[in-house]
Design a protein around this motif. Structure first.
Motif, PDB file in Angstrom:
ATOM      1  N   THR A  40       0.835  -1.200   0.000  1.00  0.00           N
ATOM      2  CA  THR A  40       0.000   0.000   0.000  1.00  0.00           C
ATOM      3  C   THR A  40       0.868   1.247   0.000  1.00  0.00           C
ATOM      4  N   VAL A  41       0.493   2.225  -0.824  1.00  0.00           N
ATOM      5  CA  VAL A  41       1.219   3.496  -0.902  1.00  0.00           C
ATOM      6  C   VAL A  41       0.229   4.636  -0.680  1.00  0.00           C
ATOM      7  N   LEU A  42       0.453   5.434   0.364  1.00  0.00           N
ATOM      8  CA  LEU A  42      -0.391   6.599   0.618  1.00  0.00           C
ATOM      9  C   LEU A  42       0.041   7.752  -0.276  1.00  0.00           C
ATOM     10  N   CYS A  43      -0.906   8.323  -0.982  1.00  0.00           N
ATOM     11  CA  CYS A  43      -0.644   9.451  -1.871  1.00  0.00           C
ATOM     12  C   CYS A  43      -1.542  10.630  -1.487  1.00  0.00           C
ATOM     13  N   ARG A  44      -1.115  11.833  -1.860  1.00  0.00           N
ATOM     14  CA  ARG A  44      -1.890  13.047  -1.544  1.00  0.00           C
ATOM     15  C   ARG A  44      -2.251  13.079  -0.050  1.00  0.00           C
ATOM     16  N   ALA A  45      -1.278  12.754   0.769  1.00  0.00           N
ATOM     17  CA  ALA A  45      -1.496  12.642   2.213  1.00  0.00           C
ATOM     18  C   ALA A  45      -1.984  13.958   2.801  1.00  0.00           C
ATOM     19  N   GLY A  46      -3.036  13.878   3.618  1.00  0.00           N
ATOM     20  CA  GLY A  46      -3.591  15.042   4.276  1.00  0.00           C
ATOM     21  C   GLY A  46      -4.481  15.889   3.394  1.00  0.00           C
ATOM     22  N   TYR A  47      -4.575  15.529   2.127  1.00  0.00           N
ATOM     23  CA  TYR A  47      -5.409  16.281   1.184  1.00  0.00           C
ATOM     24  C   TYR A  47      -6.564  15.410   0.713  1.00  0.00           C
ATOM     25  N   MET A  48      -6.253  14.355  -0.019  1.00  0.00           N
ATOM     26  CA  MET A  48      -7.277  13.424  -0.466  1.00  0.00           C
ATOM     27  C   MET A  48      -7.044  12.023   0.092  1.00  0.00           C
ATOM     28  N   ASP A  49      -5.868  11.812   0.682  1.00  0.00           N
ATOM     29  CA  ASP A  49      -5.538  10.525   1.306  1.00  0.00           C
ATOM     30  C   ASP A  49      -5.874   9.342   0.395  1.00  0.00           C
ATOM     31  N   HIS A  87     -11.402   6.874 -14.372  1.00  0.00           N
ATOM     32  CA  HIS A  87     -10.621   7.929 -15.021  1.00  0.00           C
ATOM     33  C   HIS A  87     -10.285   9.127 -14.149  1.00  0.00           C
ATOM     34  N   HIS A  88     -10.832   9.273 -12.960  1.00  0.00           N
ATOM     35  CA  HIS A  88     -10.625  10.487 -12.172  1.00  0.00           C
ATOM     36  C   HIS A  88      -9.140  10.776 -11.962  1.00  0.00           C
ATOM     37  N   PHE A  89      -8.812  12.068 -11.975  1.00  0.00           N
ATOM     38  CA  PHE A  89      -7.405  12.494 -11.948  1.00  0.00           C
ATOM     39  C   PHE A  89      -6.661  11.962 -10.738  1.00  0.00           C
ATOM     40  N   ASP A  90      -7.331  11.829  -9.602  1.00  0.00           N
ATOM     41  CA  ASP A  90      -6.634  11.381  -8.400  1.00  0.00           C
ATOM     42  C   ASP A  90      -6.417   9.864  -8.387  1.00  0.00           C
ATOM     43  N   HIS A  91      -6.695   9.231  -9.520  1.00  0.00           N
ATOM     44  CA  HIS A  91      -6.379   7.809  -9.686  1.00  0.00           C
ATOM     45  C   HIS A  91      -5.524   7.569 -10.926  1.00  0.00           C
ATOM     46  N   THR A  92      -5.330   8.600 -11.712  1.00  0.00           N
ATOM     47  CA  THR A  92      -4.610   8.438 -12.984  1.00  0.00           C
ATOM     48  C   THR A  92      -3.483   9.444 -13.188  1.00  0.00           C
ATOM     49  N   ASP A  93      -3.268  10.365 -12.252  1.00  0.00           N
ATOM     50  CA  ASP A  93      -2.278  11.423 -12.462  1.00  0.00           C
ATOM     51  C   ASP A  93      -0.865  10.882 -12.660  1.00  0.00           C
ATOM     52  N   ASP A 143     -16.891 -13.863   1.903  1.00  0.00           N
ATOM     53  CA  ASP A 143     -16.629 -13.046   3.084  1.00  0.00           C
ATOM     54  C   ASP A 143     -15.143 -12.915   3.403  1.00  0.00           C
ATOM     55  N   ASP A 144     -14.330 -13.884   2.976  1.00  0.00           N
ATOM     56  CA  ASP A 144     -12.910 -13.834   3.333  1.00  0.00           C
ATOM     57  C   ASP A 144     -12.057 -13.063   2.332  1.00  0.00           C
ATOM     58  N   VAL A 145     -12.694 -12.454   1.335  1.00  0.00           N
ATOM     59  CA  VAL A 145     -11.960 -11.597   0.396  1.00  0.00           C
ATOM     60  C   VAL A 145     -11.590 -10.294   1.096  1.00  0.00           C
ATOM     61  N   LEU A 146     -10.363  -9.852   0.949  1.00  0.00           N
ATOM     62  CA  LEU A 146      -9.913  -8.572   1.502  1.00  0.00           C
ATOM     63  C   LEU A 146     -10.108  -7.489   0.454  1.00  0.00           C
ATOM     64  N   PHE A 147     -10.668  -6.352   0.870  1.00  0.00           N
ATOM     65  CA  PHE A 147     -10.856  -5.278  -0.113  1.00  0.00           C
ATOM     66  C   PHE A 147      -9.909  -4.118   0.171  1.00  0.00           C
ATOM     67  N   TYR A 148      -9.437  -3.534  -0.929  1.00  0.00           N
ATOM     68  CA  TYR A 148      -8.445  -2.467  -0.892  1.00  0.00           C
ATOM     69  C   TYR A 148      -9.056  -1.228  -1.542  1.00  0.00           C
ATOM     70  N   PRO A 149      -9.455  -0.235  -0.741  1.00  0.00           N
ATOM     71  CA  PRO A 149     -10.135   0.950  -1.277  1.00  0.00           C
ATOM     72  C   PRO A 149      -9.172   1.988  -1.819  1.00  0.00           C
ATOM     73  N   GLY A 150      -9.726   2.965  -2.527  1.00  0.00           N
ATOM     74  CA  GLY A 150      -8.917   4.003  -3.151  1.00  0.00           C
ATOM     75  C   GLY A 150      -8.604   5.189  -2.265  1.00  0.00           C
ATOM     76  N   HIS A 151      -9.202   5.256  -1.066  1.00  0.00           N
ATOM     77  CA  HIS A 151      -8.952   6.371  -0.142  1.00  0.00           C
ATOM     78  C   HIS A 151      -9.024   5.876   1.290  1.00  0.00           C
ATOM     79  N   GLU A 152      -8.387   6.612   2.192  1.00  0.00           N
ATOM     80  CA  GLU A 152      -8.540   6.384   3.628  1.00  0.00           C
ATOM     81  C   GLU A 152      -9.666   7.285   4.127  1.00  0.00           C
ATOM     82  N   TYR A 153     -10.895   6.771   4.063  1.00  0.00           N
ATOM     83  CA  TYR A 153     -12.069   7.541   4.463  1.00  0.00           C
ATOM     84  C   TYR A 153     -12.773   6.914   5.662  1.00  0.00           C
ATOM     85  N   THR A 154     -12.096   6.036   6.382  1.00  0.00           N
ATOM     86  CA  THR A 154     -12.746   5.303   7.466  1.00  0.00           C
ATOM     87  C   THR A 154     -13.393   6.234   8.484  1.00  0.00           C
ATOM     88  N   LEU A 155     -12.653   7.224   8.918  1.00  0.00           N
ATOM     89  CA  LEU A 155     -13.180   8.104   9.961  1.00  0.00           C
ATOM     90  C   LEU A 155     -14.294   9.005   9.450  1.00  0.00           C
TER      91      LEU A 155
END
Length: 237
Positions: free
Chosen positions: A6-15, A59-65, A165-177
């Motif tokens: 996992t690589v965090l990008c745009r930290a503190g902005y879009m996470d 296609h959104h820029f924060d996934h393709t930049d 149920d045992d599949v792990l999912f990897y989302p495009g943002h840290e939006y948990t909170l």
């Protein structure tokens, strides 16, 4: 076996989260949704990986930049939904929902989840029990409806709910909170949601992503996956 970093990008902005994938059997590698170049390149060099592919969920820029620079730097081929090829920078390989894409010996099923955007896809590595959800499913919440309808998003989420149920999912943002308070109230503060939030908060305090989370846990805690029908789903907005 598929190794996932996992690589965090745009930290503190879009996470954003980008992911580096390595098929250990073949050495084939890929970057999923490179939001920006610097942190992705640093992690690739740390790992000694030269990516063969870039996998875009939409296609959104924060996934393709990072597409074009990574393509130029490493010679990686860019993969995305064939139906959305005009909007994905530098696309080389168009895939169709219902088909598969092979990363060495690791095979991803391509699942259409048009709603957040039209042409949004998921990469589901069935044998490795890994699902890359882009901006469709986040921890305890979902992506916004930029181009689709509530009906389309509900249908998209049913496809995810039908996965094991045992599949792990990897989302495009840290939006948990972002989704925590609503999910806590929706679940009446039960033990499932308490355990979910305690673990997520502990990981985030350590500078780690909240996930990956098994889909079975997410189904029990995410209000948008818990909605039993379309009417209940619409009431959440």
């Amino acid at each position: 076996m598929l190794k996932i970093y996992t690589v965090l990008c745009r930290a503190g902005y879009m996470d954003n989260y980008s992911y580096i994938l390595l098929d250990e059997a073949s050495g084939a590698s890929a970057v999923v949704d490179p939001s920006e170049n610097k942190p992705v390149i640093e992690k690739l060099r740390e790992l000694g990986i030269k990516p063969d592919y870039i996998l875009n969920t939409h296609h959104h820029f924060d996934h393709t930049d990072g597409n074009l620079e990574l393509k130029e730097l490493f010679g990686a081929q860019i993969v995305g939904n064939r139906l959305d090829s005009r909007r994905i920078p530098g696309i080389d390989i168009g895939v169709n929902p219902g088909e598969t894409f092979s990363l060495g010996r690791s095979v991803a099923e391509i699942i259409d989840v048009s709603a957040h955007t039209q042409g949004h896809i998921l990469y589901y590595f069935r044998q490795d029990k890994a699902l890359f959800t882009g901006d469709t499913l986040f921890n305890l919440c979902i992506g916004g409806l930029f181009e689709g309808t509530e009906e389309e998003m509900f249908a998209a989420l049913q496809k995810i709910k039908n996965l094991p149920d045992d599949v792990l999912f990897y989302p495009g943002h840290e939006y948990t909170l972002h989704g925590a308070d609503f999910a806590f109230r929706y679940n009446g503060g039960n033990e499932n949601i308490r355990a979910y939030l305690e673990q997520a908060q502990a990981r985030i305090r350590q500078g780690l992503p909240a996930g990956p989370v098994p889909l079975g846990v997410e189904k029990a805690c995410n209000p948008y996956l818990q909605a039993a029908n379309l009417a209940e789903f619409k009431s959440l907005f």
